[in-house]
Write a protein that holds these residues in place. Structure first.
Motif, PDB file in Angstrom:
ATOM      1  N   GLY A 182      -2.822   9.111  -3.498  1.00 34.53           N
ATOM      2  CA  GLY A 182      -1.606   8.470  -3.002  1.00 34.53           C
ATOM      3  C   GLY A 182      -1.441   8.643  -1.510  1.00 34.53           C
ATOM      4  O   GLY A 182      -1.036   7.717  -0.801  1.00 34.53           O
ATOM      5  N   VAL A 183      -1.753   9.839  -1.011  1.00 41.71           N
ATOM      6  CA  VAL A 183      -1.681  10.101   0.425  1.00 41.71           C
ATOM      7  C   VAL A 183      -2.640   9.172   1.178  1.00 41.71           C
ATOM      8  O   VAL A 183      -2.304   8.628   2.241  1.00 41.71           O
ATOM      9  N   ILE A 184      -3.853   8.970   0.625  1.00 42.00           N
ATOM     10  CA  ILE A 184      -4.825   8.080   1.263  1.00 42.00           C
ATOM     11  C   ILE A 184      -4.274   6.661   1.350  1.00 42.00           C
ATOM     12  O   ILE A 184      -4.403   5.989   2.380  1.00 42.00           O
ATOM     13  N   LEU A 185      -3.624   6.185   0.273  1.00 42.11           N
ATOM     14  CA  LEU A 185      -3.031   4.845   0.280  1.00 42.11           C
ATOM     15  C   LEU A 185      -1.893   4.747   1.293  1.00 42.11           C
ATOM     16  O   LEU A 185      -1.736   3.730   1.975  1.00 42.11           O
ATOM     17  N   LEU A 186      -1.102   5.812   1.393  1.00 44.92           N
ATOM     18  CA  LEU A 186      -0.008   5.812   2.365  1.00 44.92           C
ATOM     19  C   LEU A 186      -0.538   5.692   3.787  1.00 44.92           C
ATOM     20  O   LEU A 186      -0.024   4.914   4.603  1.00 44.92           O
ATOM     21  N   VAL A 242       1.554   9.564  -5.289  1.00 46.28           N
ATOM     22  CA  VAL A 242       1.944  10.853  -4.710  1.00 46.28           C
ATOM     23  C   VAL A 242       2.966  11.560  -5.600  1.00 46.28           C
ATOM     24  O   VAL A 242       2.908  12.763  -5.817  1.00 46.28           O
ATOM     25  N   GLY A 287       0.980   4.039  -2.857  1.00 42.90           N
ATOM     26  CA  GLY A 287       0.735   5.429  -2.506  1.00 42.90           C
ATOM     27  C   GLY A 287       1.849   6.342  -2.972  1.00 42.90           C
ATOM     28  O   GLY A 287       1.603   7.433  -3.497  1.00 42.90           O
ATOM     29  N   CYS A 288       3.101   5.900  -2.807  1.00 40.68           N
ATOM     30  CA  CYS A 288       4.242   6.694  -3.260  1.00 40.68           C
ATOM     31  C   CYS A 288       4.186   6.941  -4.764  1.00 40.68           C
ATOM     32  O   CYS A 288       4.462   8.040  -5.243  1.00 40.68           O
ATOM     33  N   VAL A 295       4.522  11.941   2.724  1.00 41.89           N
ATOM     34  CA  VAL A 295       3.334  12.806   2.816  1.00 41.89           C
ATOM     35  C   VAL A 295       3.751  14.192   3.291  1.00 41.89           C
ATOM     36  O   VAL A 295       3.346  15.226   2.724  1.00 41.89           O
ATOM     37  N   LEU A 337       0.823  -1.203   0.000  1.00 41.26           N
ATOM     38  CA  LEU A 337       0.000   0.000   0.000  1.00 41.26           C
ATOM     39  C   LEU A 337       0.861   1.259   0.000  1.00 41.26           C
ATOM     40  O   LEU A 337       0.566   2.241  -0.688  1.00 41.26           O
ATOM     41  N   ILE A 338       1.942   1.223   0.780  1.00 41.98           N
ATOM     42  CA  ILE A 338       2.844   2.367   0.867  1.00 41.98           C
ATOM     43  C   ILE A 338       3.496   2.648  -0.486  1.00 41.98           C
ATOM     44  O   ILE A 338       3.560   3.793  -0.940  1.00 41.98           O
ATOM     45  N   GLN A 357      -2.117  12.590  -6.496  1.00 46.97           N
ATOM     46  CA  GLN A 357      -1.251  12.654  -5.323  1.00 46.97           C
ATOM     47  C   GLN A 357      -2.067  12.575  -4.032  1.00 46.97           C
ATOM     48  O   GLN A 357      -1.626  11.990  -3.054  1.00 46.97           O
TER      49      GLN A 357
END
Length: 287
Positions: free
Chosen positions: A269-273, A137, A133-134, A248, A129-130, A266
């Protein structure tokens, strides 16, 4: 567990300012080596003052601790820091951050292989997930024309940082976290003074002095102190997962101070992070 998570996030937030400082430093006509020399000089001084006031025992090392921290500071930390700053000399701060943040997957793999860490599916889900997200983002960074030299430096920095975290957990096991953080900072400082051919203090005045002090305190003394305490509480693998709020924070700071645009991908992406940090580890957060 909660204290360890908080320490990881605090460390990550402090480290998130590093590439921003780097970009600003280049606009002040400072070289990568000179910036890093100032970073560790003032970082060492900040930790010295802090431990003198709060915990003088941390300043009394054993010979084994000196040998271990000299190896980590002069080899791993000096090398990783220089590679990162060389990377942002060629590529955007956001791109360098994205590449650096492949390290949780590398740390997880190294921990399983060399430290016999137990494989936990939630950790793999979290890393996936991280990374997703990256990619969202910082997706626009890869649409730009990017220097191959800068990417090479960034990848080398990421790999060195991964080995650095694992080595810290292994080599400094049973050592006092406060003492470790101070002496790693000190030996890294000595390494950069040698590379810089001196302290460079005579060149500092006004704006550059303020910059150097902030660089030494925020992404250096504070970040490193929180890092060692966090690894002590969580271990390197969990620490790398919970510290993943760093990109983030980097994104927000890059938008504010470097005028980088934030787009809808992006935000996703923050939500996934955040999901990568919280969802797979909800049981630990509640405990």
């Amino acid at each position: 567990m909660i204290k360890g998570i908080a320490l990881a996030m605090l460390s990550a937030s402090c480290y998130a300012t590093l590439v921003i400082f780097g970009k600003i430093g280049f606009t002040l006509n400072l070289s990568a080596v000179s910036m890093l020399t100032y970073r560790f000089e003032f970082g060492t001084l900040a930790l010295l003052i802090y431990f003198t006031v709060t915990d003088r025992k941390a300043l009394r090392p054993t010979l084994p601790l000196l040998m271990k921290t000299a190896f980590i500071g002069l080899f791993f930390y000096t090398g990783q820091s220089l590679l990162l700053f060389k990377a942002i000399e060629y590529i955007p701060a956001s791109t360098a951050s994205l590449i650096l943040y492949f390290y949780p997957l590398v740390v997880l793999a190294l921990g399983i292989i060399f430290l016999k860490d137990r494989f936990v599916m939630s950790s793999l889900v979290s890393v996936a997930l991280i990374l997703a997200g990256c990619c969202l983002v910082f997706y626009d960074a890869f649409l730009r024309k990017i220097s191959a030299v800068g990417i090479t430096y960034a990848v080398a920095s990421m790999l060195t940082y991964s080995v650095y975290l694992i080595s810290t957990q292994f080599i400094l096991k049973k050592e006092n976290a406060s003492s470790s953080s101070f002496y790693v900072m000190l030996f890294t400082c000595l390494g950069f003074i040698l590379l810089n051919g001196g302290t460079g203090m005579a060149e500092l005045n006004g704006e550059k002095l303020t910059f150097a002090v902030a660089l030494g305190v925020i992404p250096s003394a504070m970040a490193l102190g929180f890092l060692y305490k966090g690894i002590e509480k969580l271990g390197a693998a969990y620490f790398s997962i919970f510290s993943s709020i760093e990109p983030v924070v980097t994104l927000i700071l890059a938008a504010v101070f470097l005028n980088e645009n934030i787009v809808i991908y992006q935000i996703f992406g923050v939500i996934l992070l955040v999901a990568g940090i919280v969802v797979p580890n909800i049981k630990h957060i509640r405990s």
